[in-house]
Design a protein around this motif. Structure first.
Motif, PDB file in Angstrom:
ATOM      1  N   LYS A  68      -1.453  -4.585  -5.061  1.00  0.00           N
ATOM      2  CA  LYS A  68      -0.846  -3.251  -4.913  1.00  0.00           C
ATOM      3  C   LYS A  68      -1.963  -2.217  -4.911  1.00  0.00           C
ATOM      4  N   SER A 107      -4.169   0.299   6.930  1.00  0.00           N
ATOM      5  CA  SER A 107      -3.346  -0.898   6.710  1.00  0.00           C
ATOM      6  C   SER A 107      -3.338  -1.782   7.962  1.00  0.00           C
ATOM      7  N   VAL A 162       0.874  -6.867   5.179  1.00  0.00           N
ATOM      8  CA  VAL A 162       0.367  -5.637   4.578  1.00  0.00           C
ATOM      9  C   VAL A 162       1.471  -4.638   4.879  1.00  0.00           C
ATOM     10  N   ASP A 215       3.059  -0.814   4.177  1.00  0.00           N
ATOM     11  CA  ASP A 215       2.747   0.483   3.580  1.00  0.00           C
ATOM     12  C   ASP A 215       3.963   1.391   3.524  1.00  0.00           C
ATOM     13  N   ARG A 224       5.968   4.329   0.423  1.00  0.00           N
ATOM     14  CA  ARG A 224       5.900   5.168  -0.774  1.00  0.00           C
ATOM     15  C   ARG A 224       6.321   4.404  -2.025  1.00  0.00           C
ATOM     16  N   LYS A 263      -3.068   5.687   5.319  1.00  0.00           N
ATOM     17  CA  LYS A 263      -2.412   4.403   5.039  1.00  0.00           C
ATOM     18  C   LYS A 263      -2.213   3.569   6.293  1.00  0.00           C
ATOM     19  N   SER A 264      -1.634   4.187   7.334  1.00  0.00           N
ATOM     20  CA  SER A 264      -1.245   3.351   8.476  1.00  0.00           C
ATOM     21  C   SER A 264      -2.456   2.824   9.245  1.00  0.00           C
ATOM     22  N   ASP A 302       4.866  -0.939   8.868  1.00  0.00           N
ATOM     23  CA  ASP A 302       4.820   0.495   8.588  1.00  0.00           C
ATOM     24  C   ASP A 302       6.243   0.934   8.247  1.00  0.00           C
ATOM     25  N   TYR A 362       1.348  -6.223   9.949  1.00  0.00           N
ATOM     26  CA  TYR A 362       1.358  -4.903   9.331  1.00  0.00           C
ATOM     27  C   TYR A 362       2.747  -4.295   9.487  1.00  0.00           C
ATOM     28  N   ILE A 393       0.848  -1.199   0.000  1.00  0.00           N
ATOM     29  CA  ILE A 393       0.000   0.000   0.000  1.00  0.00           C
ATOM     30  C   ILE A 393       0.882   1.247   0.000  1.00  0.00           C
ATOM     31  N   ASP A 394       0.817   2.005  -1.083  1.00  0.00           N
ATOM     32  CA  ASP A 394       1.598   3.228  -1.178  1.00  0.00           C
ATOM     33  C   ASP A 394       0.667   4.427  -1.299  1.00  0.00           C
TER      34      ASP A 394
END
Ligand code: DC
Length: 221
Positions: A140, A18, A123, A125, A127, A14-15, A31, A29, A6-7
């Motif tokens: 994605k 996610s 999962v 996350d 960029r 996102k966080s 981060d 998860y 996840i970008d």
């Protein structure tokens, strides 16, 4: 192992999304922004500002960043010390954005991210997860929202933590970070060709989560 990448820009949710998504799938998860924040914090502690004038490699040689999962929650350790809370200040955000533009820093953190995905369903996350870190991820997602919506969400989050920045300052920081993150030469923020776009500008949290779950369900066969 299954990877969901996840970008998206800062403040797109996102966080939080996610984390919930990972819990619903029973994946861990990861981060990755927290890793860049930890490196940024190290440089800040060493007296650097966002110009990062000095010998970056020398500092990295003397830096360890680790992730541990405590009750399935990610904690980040800088040189053996849990800095998971300290990395959330606005200064740490700007320092993270600055260090993340440096190829040596990205390389420093790359293997750790790939190993986590090799050994766990994740999962993850960040960029550049779908574009660089896990180009073969099964799913994605490019998660975004209008910059004003994102700044308002971040502003409220900071207020809840007792950090009283003005909305204008938060918006300005966010626009600056968007610019830095998407214009740097190495691994800039951009949607992978095979990523699904999720725009949450007009969605509340539950609706956004449902959207992500649907994208994962459609993607993991
Ligand atoms: O997601 P975040 O706001 O915690 O990320 C902090 C900074 O780290 C962000 O400005 C860009 C950088 N970052 C990155 O370059 N690549 C990633 N995979 C994750 C974060």
């Amino acid at each position: 192992m299954i990877s969901v990448a996840i970008d998206g820009p800062a403040g797109a949710g996102k966080s939080t999304l996610s984390r919930k998504l990972a819990a619903s799938l029973d994946y861990i998860y990861v981060d990755t922004g927290a890793l860049y924040r930890a490196v940024g914090l190290k440089f800040s502690k060493k007296g650097f500002d966002t110009e990062l004038n000095g010998d970056i490699e020398e500092i990295l040689k003397d830096t360890t960043v680790d992730i541990k999962f405590i009750n399935k929650e990610q904690r980040v350790f800088l040189d053996g010390v849990d800095v998971s809370d300290e990395i959330r200040t606005p200064i740490a955000s700007m320092m993270a954005s600055a260090v993340s533009a440096k190829p040596v820093v990205r390389q420093f953190l790359l293997d750790m991210q790939r190993n986590l995905a090799k050994n766990n369903n994740v999962v993850m996350d960040g960029r550049d997860i779908g574009t660089v870190v896990l180009p073969n991820a099964q799913v994605k997602i490019f998660l975004t929202a209008d910059v004003k919506v994102r700044a308002m969400r971040r502003y409220k989050e900071l207020q809840e933590k007792g950090i009283n920045d003005t909305f204008e300052a938060v918006l300005e920081d966010m626009e600056k970070r968007d610019y830095n993150d998407s214009h740097r030469a190495t691994a800039p923020l951009k949607q992978a060709d095979d990523a699904v776009l999720a725009d949450t500008s007009d969605l509340n949290f539950e609706e956004s989560l449902e959207l992500l779950k649907k994208i994962v369900k459609d993607g993991v066969k």
